[in-house]
Every structure is written in structure tokens, then in C-alpha cells.
Write a protein that holds these residues in place. Structure first.
Motif, PDB file in Angstrom:
ATOM      1  N   GLN A  23       0.832  -1.207   0.000  1.00  0.00           N
ATOM      2  CA  GLN A  23       0.000   0.000   0.000  1.00  0.00           C
ATOM      3  C   GLN A  23       0.867   1.257   0.000  1.00  0.00           C
ATOM      4  N   ARG A  24       1.925   1.243   0.813  1.00  0.00           N
ATOM      5  CA  ARG A  24       2.811   2.406   0.871  1.00  0.00           C
ATOM      6  C   ARG A  24       3.537   2.618  -0.450  1.00  0.00           C
ATOM      7  N   LEU A  25       4.068   1.547  -1.034  1.00  0.00           N
ATOM      8  CA  LEU A  25       4.786   1.679  -2.302  1.00  0.00           C
ATOM      9  C   LEU A  25       3.872   2.180  -3.415  1.00  0.00           C
ATOM     10  N   LYS A  26       2.657   1.714  -3.407  1.00  0.00           N
ATOM     11  CA  LYS A  26       1.683   2.118  -4.418  1.00  0.00           C
ATOM     12  C   LYS A  26       1.310   3.593  -4.244  1.00  0.00           C
ATOM     13  N   GLU A  27       1.053   3.989  -3.013  1.00  0.00           N
ATOM     14  CA  GLU A  27       0.575   5.349  -2.757  1.00  0.00           C
ATOM     15  C   GLU A  27       1.669   6.406  -2.812  1.00  0.00           C
ATOM     16  N   THR A  28       2.827   6.121  -2.231  1.00  0.00           N
ATOM     17  CA  THR A  28       3.854   7.152  -2.134  1.00  0.00           C
ATOM     18  C   THR A  28       4.850   7.127  -3.285  1.00  0.00           C
ATOM     19  N   GLN A  29       5.101   5.951  -3.850  1.00  0.00           N
ATOM     20  CA  GLN A  29       6.117   5.876  -4.902  1.00  0.00           C
ATOM     21  C   GLN A  29       5.528   5.504  -6.261  1.00  0.00           C
ATOM     22  N   HIS A  30       4.256   5.255  -6.284  1.00  0.00           N
ATOM     23  CA  HIS A  30       3.565   4.888  -7.524  1.00  0.00           C
ATOM     24  C   HIS A  30       4.241   3.702  -8.213  1.00  0.00           C
ATOM     25  N   GLU A  31       4.677   2.767  -7.396  1.00  0.00           N
ATOM     26  CA  GLU A  31       5.298   1.545  -7.907  1.00  0.00           C
ATOM     27  C   GLU A  31       4.238   0.449  -7.862  1.00  0.00           C
ATOM     28  N   THR A  33       4.272  -2.612 -10.310  1.00  0.00           N
ATOM     29  CA  THR A  33       4.624  -3.905 -10.904  1.00  0.00           C
ATOM     30  C   THR A  33       5.370  -4.809  -9.941  1.00  0.00           C
ATOM     31  N   LEU A  34       6.513  -4.382  -9.471  1.00  0.00           N
ATOM     32  CA  LEU A  34       7.305  -5.214  -8.563  1.00  0.00           C
ATOM     33  C   LEU A  34       6.572  -5.442  -7.246  1.00  0.00           C
ATOM     34  N   SER A  35       5.963  -4.388  -6.747  1.00  0.00           N
ATOM     35  CA  SER A  35       5.277  -4.508  -5.460  1.00  0.00           C
ATOM     36  C   SER A  35       4.062  -5.420  -5.542  1.00  0.00           C
ATOM     37  N   LYS A  36       3.401  -5.469  -6.687  1.00  0.00           N
ATOM     38  CA  LYS A  36       2.260  -6.370  -6.856  1.00  0.00           C
ATOM     39  C   LYS A  36       2.736  -7.829  -6.838  1.00  0.00           C
ATOM     40  N   GLN A  37       3.870  -8.082  -7.449  1.00  0.00           N
ATOM     41  CA  GLN A  37       4.447  -9.430  -7.419  1.00  0.00           C
ATOM     42  C   GLN A  37       4.818  -9.812  -5.979  1.00  0.00           C
ATOM     43  N   MET A  38       5.414  -8.856  -5.259  1.00  0.00           N
ATOM     44  CA  MET A  38       5.768  -9.076  -3.856  1.00  0.00           C
ATOM     45  C   MET A  38       4.515  -9.351  -3.030  1.00  0.00           C
ATOM     46  N   LEU A  39       3.450  -8.601  -3.292  1.00  0.00           N
ATOM     47  CA  LEU A  39       2.186  -8.792  -2.587  1.00  0.00           C
ATOM     48  C   LEU A  39       1.653 -10.201  -2.811  1.00  0.00           C
ATOM     49  N   ARG A  40       1.663 -10.645  -4.049  1.00  0.00           N
ATOM     50  CA  ARG A  40       1.133 -11.975  -4.372  1.00  0.00           C
ATOM     51  C   ARG A  40       1.927 -13.083  -3.692  1.00  0.00           C
ATOM     52  N   SER A  41       3.246 -13.040  -3.829  1.00  0.00           N
ATOM     53  CA  SER A  41       4.049 -14.113  -3.237  1.00  0.00           C
ATOM     54  C   SER A  41       4.083 -14.011  -1.714  1.00  0.00           C
ATOM     55  N   GLY A  42       4.133 -12.791  -1.194  1.00  0.00           N
ATOM     56  CA  GLY A  42       4.222 -12.603   0.252  1.00  0.00           C
ATOM     57  C   GLY A  42       2.974 -13.019   1.007  1.00  0.00           C
ATOM     58  N   THR A  43       1.813 -12.849   0.385  1.00  0.00           N
ATOM     59  CA  THR A  43       0.578 -13.290   1.030  1.00  0.00           C
ATOM     60  C   THR A  43       0.303 -14.762   0.752  1.00  0.00           C
TER      61      THR A  43
END
Length: 118
Positions: A23-31, A33-43
Motif C-alpha cells: 500500500q505504501r509503495l503504491k501510494e507514495t512511490q507509484h510503484e 509492478t514489482l510490489s504487486k508481485q511481492m504482494l502476491r508471493s508474500g501473502t
């Protein structure tokens, strides 16, 4: 959730941290792609641990833990990429990496124990 299942508890808490980081990466850094992959594998780590906890057989349990192990290792990969591309600070990375690595080691110790107890 049972409190005496350490890997179940740790993987759930880790998933919460991953969601908040995403959520932070999406909101503050507008990232996205990578963070979505991290979200999927991390959860997915916790989801597979939970599925393993309800496995139909010892083989099913071992398989689910194997998937959780792969997801933990993948999550570390995404965290490393996010750090190397300056989306994560060293402190953020170190904290998340420590938890991911701890989970990975825990899961890696569960699998051979389960195999030996078949």
C-alpha cells in the motif's frame, strides 16, 4: 487462528506487513509492478501454510509447505529488487528480509521433519 502454530502465526503477521508495504509503495512511490508481485508471493506464503495445516494427508502437507517455501524465496527476490531499485530503504529492506528469511528457514525445517515422520 491457533496461537501454538508458530509458522501459521508468523506467516499471517508477515502477510499483513507485506500488504502494508505494498500500500505504501503504491501510494507514495507509484510503484505497481514489482510490489504487486511481492504482494502476491508474500501473502501466498500464509495461504499455503494454512492449506497445509488443513491437509488431507502427510504428502499434501509436505506439498503445501513446499509451495510456501517457494513463495517465501520468491518474496525475498522481489524485496531484493525493490531495494536495488531504490524503492525500499535499507532499513525497510532489512526488516522485511529478516522476517521473510526467518519464515523461509522455519518452513525449510518443517519439510524434512514432516518427511521423516511419514
Amino acid at each position: 487462528m491457533k496461537k501454538d502454530n508458530i509458522v501459521l502465526e508468523k506467516s499471517f503477521r508477515f502477510a499483513i506487513r507485506i500488504i502494508r508495504l505494498y500500500q505504501r509503495l503504491k501510494e507514495t512511490q507509484h510503484e505497481y509492478t514489482l510490489s504487486k508481485q511481492m504482494l502476491r508471493s508474500g501473502t501466498s506464503i500464509g495461504a499455503n501454510v494454512r492449506e497445509g495445516n488443513n491437509a488431507e494427508s502427510k504428502a499434501d502437507f509436505i506439498h503445501k509447505m513446499g509451495v510456501a517455501q517457494k513463495e517465501a524465496d520468491e518474496t525475498i527476490y522481489w524485496l531484493e529488487l525493490l531495494k536495488e531499485t531504490d524503492y525500499l530503504t535499507i532499513n525497510e529492506f532489512d526488516s522485511m528480509y529478516h522476517d521473510a528469511d526467518e519464515l523461509l528457514k522455519l518452513i525449510r525445517s518443517i519439510i524434512p521433519t514432516a518427511k521423516n515422520n511419514r
